[in-house]
Design a protein around this motif. Structure first.
Motif, PDB file in Angstrom:
ATOM      1  N   THR A  49       0.367  14.356  13.370  1.00  0.00           N
ATOM      2  CA  THR A  49      -0.809  15.220  13.397  1.00  0.00           C
ATOM      3  C   THR A  49      -1.468  15.120  12.036  1.00  0.00           C
ATOM      4  OG1 THR A  49       0.281  16.748  14.917  1.00  0.00           O
ATOM      5  CG2 THR A  49      -1.657  17.566  13.754  1.00  0.00           C
ATOM      6  N   THR A  50      -2.755  14.817  12.013  1.00  0.00           N
ATOM      7  CA  THR A  50      -3.463  14.720  10.740  1.00  0.00           C
ATOM      8  C   THR A  50      -3.873  16.108  10.277  1.00  0.00           C
ATOM      9  OG1 THR A  50      -5.659  14.494  11.715  1.00  0.00           O
ATOM     10  CG2 THR A  50      -4.408  12.464  11.355  1.00  0.00           C
ATOM     11  N   ARG A  51      -4.159  16.198   9.002  1.00  0.00           N
ATOM     12  CA  ARG A  51      -4.755  17.427   8.484  1.00  0.00           C
ATOM     13  C   ARG A  51      -6.229  17.405   8.888  1.00  0.00           C
ATOM     14  NH1 ARG A  51      -7.461  16.174   3.503  1.00  0.00           N
ATOM     15  NH2 ARG A  51      -6.794  14.170   2.701  1.00  0.00           N
ATOM     16  N   PRO A  52      -6.954  18.496   8.770  1.00  0.00           N
ATOM     17  CA  PRO A  52      -8.390  18.466   9.092  1.00  0.00           C
ATOM     18  C   PRO A  52      -9.120  17.433   8.231  1.00  0.00           C
ATOM     19  CG  PRO A  52      -7.622  20.714   8.946  1.00  0.00           C
ATOM     20  CD  PRO A  52      -6.494  19.850   8.465  1.00  0.00           C
ATOM     21  N   LEU A  53      -9.852  16.545   8.896  1.00  0.00           N
ATOM     22  CA  LEU A  53     -10.516  15.434   8.223  1.00  0.00           C
ATOM     23  C   LEU A  53     -12.027  15.590   8.273  1.00  0.00           C
ATOM     24  CD1 LEU A  53      -8.495  12.563   9.921  1.00  0.00           C
ATOM     25  CD2 LEU A  53      -8.048  13.605   7.700  1.00  0.00           C
ATOM     26  N   LYS A  54     -12.667  15.208   7.170  1.00  0.00           N
ATOM     27  CA  LYS A  54     -14.129  15.155   7.166  1.00  0.00           C
ATOM     28  C   LYS A  54     -14.572  13.886   7.878  1.00  0.00           C
ATOM     29  CE  LYS A  54     -14.903  18.047   3.192  1.00  0.00           C
ATOM     30  NZ  LYS A  54     -15.622  18.233   1.941  1.00  0.00           N
ATOM     31  N   ALA A  55     -15.852  13.739   8.095  1.00  0.00           N
ATOM     32  CA  ALA A  55     -16.402  12.674   8.941  1.00  0.00           C
ATOM     33  C   ALA A  55     -15.984  11.274   8.512  1.00  0.00           C
ATOM     34  CB  ALA A  55     -17.921  12.775   8.992  1.00  0.00           C
ATOM     35  N   ALA A  56     -15.998  10.958   7.232  1.00  0.00           N
ATOM     36  CA  ALA A  56     -15.687   9.598   6.777  1.00  0.00           C
ATOM     37  C   ALA A  56     -14.234   9.230   7.069  1.00  0.00           C
ATOM     38  CB  ALA A  56     -15.971   9.466   5.284  1.00  0.00           C
ATOM     39  N   ASP A  57     -13.291  10.124   6.733  1.00  0.00           N
ATOM     40  CA  ASP A  57     -11.876   9.857   7.008  1.00  0.00           C
ATOM     41  C   ASP A  57     -11.602   9.825   8.511  1.00  0.00           C
ATOM     42  OD1 ASP A  57     -11.145   9.651   4.328  1.00  0.00           O
ATOM     43  OD2 ASP A  57     -10.753  11.804   4.157  1.00  0.00           O
ATOM     44  N   ALA A  58     -12.245  10.724   9.248  1.00  0.00           N
ATOM     45  CA  ALA A  58     -12.051  10.774  10.692  1.00  0.00           C
ATOM     46  C   ALA A  58     -12.546   9.495  11.357  1.00  0.00           C
ATOM     47  CB  ALA A  58     -12.767  11.987  11.281  1.00  0.00           C
ATOM     48  N   ASN A  59     -13.657   8.970  10.895  1.00  0.00           N
ATOM     49  CA  ASN A  59     -14.205   7.742  11.462  1.00  0.00           C
ATOM     50  C   ASN A  59     -13.272   6.559  11.202  1.00  0.00           C
ATOM     51  OD1 ASN A  59     -16.088   6.255  12.854  1.00  0.00           O
ATOM     52  ND2 ASN A  59     -17.262   5.758  11.026  1.00  0.00           N
ATOM     53  N   THR A  60     -12.680   6.499  10.012  1.00  0.00           N
ATOM     54  CA  THR A  60     -11.738   5.429   9.681  1.00  0.00           C
ATOM     55  C   THR A  60     -10.514   5.482  10.583  1.00  0.00           C
ATOM     56  OG1 THR A  60     -12.470   5.465   7.380  1.00  0.00           O
ATOM     57  CG2 THR A  60     -10.340   4.448   7.829  1.00  0.00           C
ATOM     58  N   ILE A  61      -9.951   6.669  10.769  1.00  0.00           N
ATOM     59  CA  ILE A  61      -8.763   6.803  11.621  1.00  0.00           C
ATOM     60  C   ILE A  61      -9.110   6.513  13.075  1.00  0.00           C
ATOM     61  CG2 ILE A  61      -7.196   8.519  12.603  1.00  0.00           C
ATOM     62  CD1 ILE A  61      -6.546   9.424   9.883  1.00  0.00           C
ATOM     63  N   ARG A  62     -10.246   7.013  13.544  1.00  0.00           N
ATOM     64  CA  ARG A  62     -10.639   6.775  14.935  1.00  0.00           C
ATOM     65  C   ARG A  62     -10.815   5.283  15.195  1.00  0.00           C
ATOM     66  NH1 ARG A  62     -14.514  10.221  15.403  1.00  0.00           N
ATOM     67  NH2 ARG A  62     -16.192   8.842  14.766  1.00  0.00           N
TER      68      ARG A  62
END
Length: 128
Positions: A49-62
C-alpha cells in the motif's frame, strides 16, 4: 517482456506471504503423501500500500503498474524483506487506486489538493 525499474520508497504498508506448491495424494485409509511440485516451489507474495501520492508520483507508479499488468516485470528492492533487486509480477494483473481529497475549511469552491493511494500485490518471479 521487459524489465521496468520500479522505485517504491513511497510505500506505507508491506506484508509478506509465503506459500509452497505441493502435490497431495490421499489413500482411502487416510494415509496421505505430500511432495514438492516442481523445482521452484516457494511462492513469495507482497501486499503493498502506498502512502498518499501527489499527481507526479502517482502517474509514475500507475505507468509502471500498467506495464506490469500486461506482462512486464517490475525490478525493485523490497526492504526489509530483501536487500537485493528482484523481479516481480503484478498478481492477477490488477491494482486498486483510491483518491483522497484534502479537507478544506473554506466554503468557497476552490481547487483542493488531491492524492492517490495504490494497493497491489507483487509475486516474486523466481522465488527460491
Amino acid at each position: 517482456m521487459a524489465d521496468v525499474n520500479f522505485a517504491i520508497d513511497l510505500i506505507s504498508n508491506t506484508q509478506e506471504r509465503m506459500t509452497h506448491r505441493v502435490r497431495k495424494f490421499g489413500f482411502g485409509d487416510g494415509y496421505e503423501q505430500i511432495a514438492a511440485d516442481g523445482i521452484n516451489t516457494r511462492v513469495a507474495e507482497y501486499d503493498l500500500t502506498t502512502r498518499p501520492l501527489k499527481a507526479a508520483d502517482a502517474n509514475t507508479i500507475r505507468t509502471a503498474l500498467d506495464q506490469a499488468a500486461v506482462g512486464d516485470y517490475l525490478l525493485c528492492t523490497l526492504d526489509p524483506f530483501s536487500t537485493i533487486q528482484r523481479r516481480y509480477r503484478l498478481k492477477d494483473s490488477s491494482y486498486t487506486r483510491q483518491f483522497l481529497v484534502q479537507t478544506s475549511d473554506a466554503t468557497a469552491t476552490t481547487q483542493r489538493e488531491s492524492y492517490e493511494i495504490y494497493q497491489f500485490t507483487l509475486v516474486e518471479a523466481y522465488a527460491n
